[in-house]
Design a protein around this motif. Structure first.
Motif, PDB file in Angstrom:
ATOM      1  N   GLN A  67       7.139  -2.471   1.093  1.00 20.88           N
ATOM      2  CA  GLN A  67       7.249  -1.211   0.363  1.00 20.88           C
ATOM      3  C   GLN A  67       7.794  -1.497  -1.040  1.00 20.88           C
ATOM      4  O   GLN A  67       8.442  -2.508  -1.272  1.00 20.88           O
ATOM      5  N   MET A  70      -1.668  -0.351  -9.222  1.00 24.96           N
ATOM      6  CA  MET A  70      -1.638  -0.382  -7.754  1.00 24.96           C
ATOM      7  C   MET A  70      -2.948   0.193  -7.205  1.00 24.96           C
ATOM      8  O   MET A  70      -2.953   1.248  -6.554  1.00 24.96           O
ATOM      9  N   ILE A  85      -4.767   9.189  -2.753  1.00 26.04           N
ATOM     10  CA  ILE A  85      -3.459   8.738  -2.290  1.00 26.04           C
ATOM     11  C   ILE A  85      -2.764   9.885  -1.565  1.00 26.04           C
ATOM     12  O   ILE A  85      -2.748  11.019  -2.044  1.00 26.04           O
ATOM     13  N   ARG A 110       0.819  -1.211   0.000  1.00 26.32           N
ATOM     14  CA  ARG A 110       0.000   0.000   0.000  1.00 26.32           C
ATOM     15  C   ARG A 110       0.852   1.260   0.000  1.00 26.32           C
ATOM     16  O   ARG A 110       0.335   2.365  -0.109  1.00 26.32           O
ATOM     17  N   LEU A 131      -3.092   1.332  -3.548  1.00 30.23           N
ATOM     18  CA  LEU A 131      -2.060   2.237  -3.044  1.00 30.23           C
ATOM     19  C   LEU A 131      -2.668   3.311  -2.150  1.00 30.23           C
ATOM     20  O   LEU A 131      -3.641   3.970  -2.518  1.00 30.23           O
ATOM     21  N   LEU A 138       2.154   7.454  -1.301  1.00 34.50           N
ATOM     22  CA  LEU A 138       3.143   7.548  -2.369  1.00 34.50           C
ATOM     23  C   LEU A 138       4.190   8.587  -2.002  1.00 34.50           C
ATOM     24  O   LEU A 138       3.862   9.737  -1.693  1.00 34.50           O
ATOM     25  N   ALA A 144       4.288   3.045  -1.869  1.00 37.30           N
ATOM     26  CA  ALA A 144       5.237   2.989  -2.981  1.00 37.30           C
ATOM     27  C   ALA A 144       6.080   4.253  -3.006  1.00 37.30           C
ATOM     28  O   ALA A 144       5.609   5.340  -2.645  1.00 37.30           O
TER      29      ALA A 144
END
Length: 347
Positions: free
Chosen positions: A277, A56, A88, A15, A59, A62, A17
């Protein structure tokens, strides 16, 4: 904990990145490999970035930054807006040298949740000896510009300072606390400079960087004085209401060692980056973690090669990724991990 369970328990796409929008930087900091990297560099197109987000769907967080300076990317703020529009939480790092009034306004209005500002000294001499090609006066001016824009727009953007701690700037820590507080920055994260370029077969261009880091990083003989500086900075930060995050001076569960040697393998903290990650370079290389930083050191493959819409998942579950995770979970971790500050617990 058995290796098989470690390898497979966190198999879904994470979740969190970290995506590098651009692989170039306008500075030449002596501890950074960005200008010596031999893997493919450049910038990620907005179309490829969009494709990664599509792959993703779960996600949540970020971090839009890698080795490069994100504000060099002509569509950095468009990337932030695209990710933020999907709910996000987006963060980034910047050296703040490229912040114009227009960019300051975009920072506080594009949906960016958090921006970390790299500032490794509280004086011109010390800062510019570390951040080569940077102007301390310009960075301080731009910090004021960013914070004014934040206040004028009523923005909820979180701004924090980030300091790479080394022998040369250790004594600047209390003054940096004061400098940030004077600009209404409420948080400072201090990270130790640590060499993670210790694996055999290191590319020649990285060797001067490795040697510089070895000489510049805190050593065992510095720890007593460092603790005194930490205590002073902690007390000052508490009195000013500034949140201060300080690094360990030794691996978890151990006292500082006089010769700064790594602890025995059986005491090393294990790293969980490759399970929890995800890191993609501007060129699309899926790396084991952010500390590896360049594909010439280790990679799970390129997420832009293969079938559109599923290449990321294919690389995440690739034989290279599986082999790397199994090695990391064992008592014989990959060479690239053995000298890493995250793996040793001293970052």
């Amino acid at each position: 904990m058995k290796t098989d369970r470690i390898v497979h328990e966190s198999s879904p796409i994470p979740r969190f990145a970290q995506i590098e929008p651009i692989g170039r930087c306008n500075l030449a900091c002596r501890m950074c490999t960005v200008n010596e990297r031999i893997d493919a560099v450049g910038e990620m197109s907005i179309e490829r970035f969009h494709s990664l987000l599509d792959q993703m769907p779960g996600l949540e967080t970020l971090h839009l930054q890698g080795l490069g300076e994100p504000m060099l990317h002509p569509r950095f703020f468009d990337m932030v807006e695209l990710a933020a529009s999907r709910g996000i939480r987006v963060s980034a790092n910047t050296n703040l040298t490229l912040l114009t009034p227009a960019r300051a306004l975009r920072c506080v209005s594009c949906g960016l949740a958090s921006l970390s500002v790299s500032i490794d000294g509280a004086s011109r001499e010390v800062y510019q000896s570390i951040r080569r090609k940077a102007s301390f006066d310009k960075v301080v001016r731009n910090l004021g510009r960013l914070m004014r824009a934040r206040e004028e727009q009523g923005s909820r953007l979180e701004v924090r300072g980030v300091m790479v701690l080394m022998r040369a700037n250790l004594d600047e820590l209390p003054a940096l606390v004061r400098l940030l507080h004077a600009h209404n920055v409420a948080e400072l994260l201090v990270q130790r400079l640590s060499s993670d370029l210790e694996q055999p077969g290191l590319a020649p261009g990285y060797i001067p960087i490795r040697d510089y880091v070895r000489n510049a990083q805190l050593r065992g003989g510095d720890f007593a004085h460092a603790q005194q500086v930490f205590d002073e900075a902690r007390k000052l930060a508490r009195s000013l209401g500034l949140r201060l995050h300080l690094p360990r001076l030794a691996p978890r569960g151990e006292a500082p060692v006089a010769n700064n040697e790594p602890p025995a393998d059986d005491t090393l903290p294990r790293c969980r980056w490759p399970w929890e990650q995800l890191y993609v370079t501007a060129a699309g290389e899926l790396l084991p973690c952010c500390m590896v930083a360049t594909a010439d050191r280790a990679t799970f493959g390129n997420v832009f090669d293969g079938e559109a819409g599923s290449a990321l998942q294919a690389r995440w579950y690739s034989p290279q990724a599986d082999a790397f995770r199994r090695a990391l979970a064992s008592d014989s971790p990959p060479e690239v991990c053995r000298g890493c500050a995250l793996y040793r617990g001293t970052f």
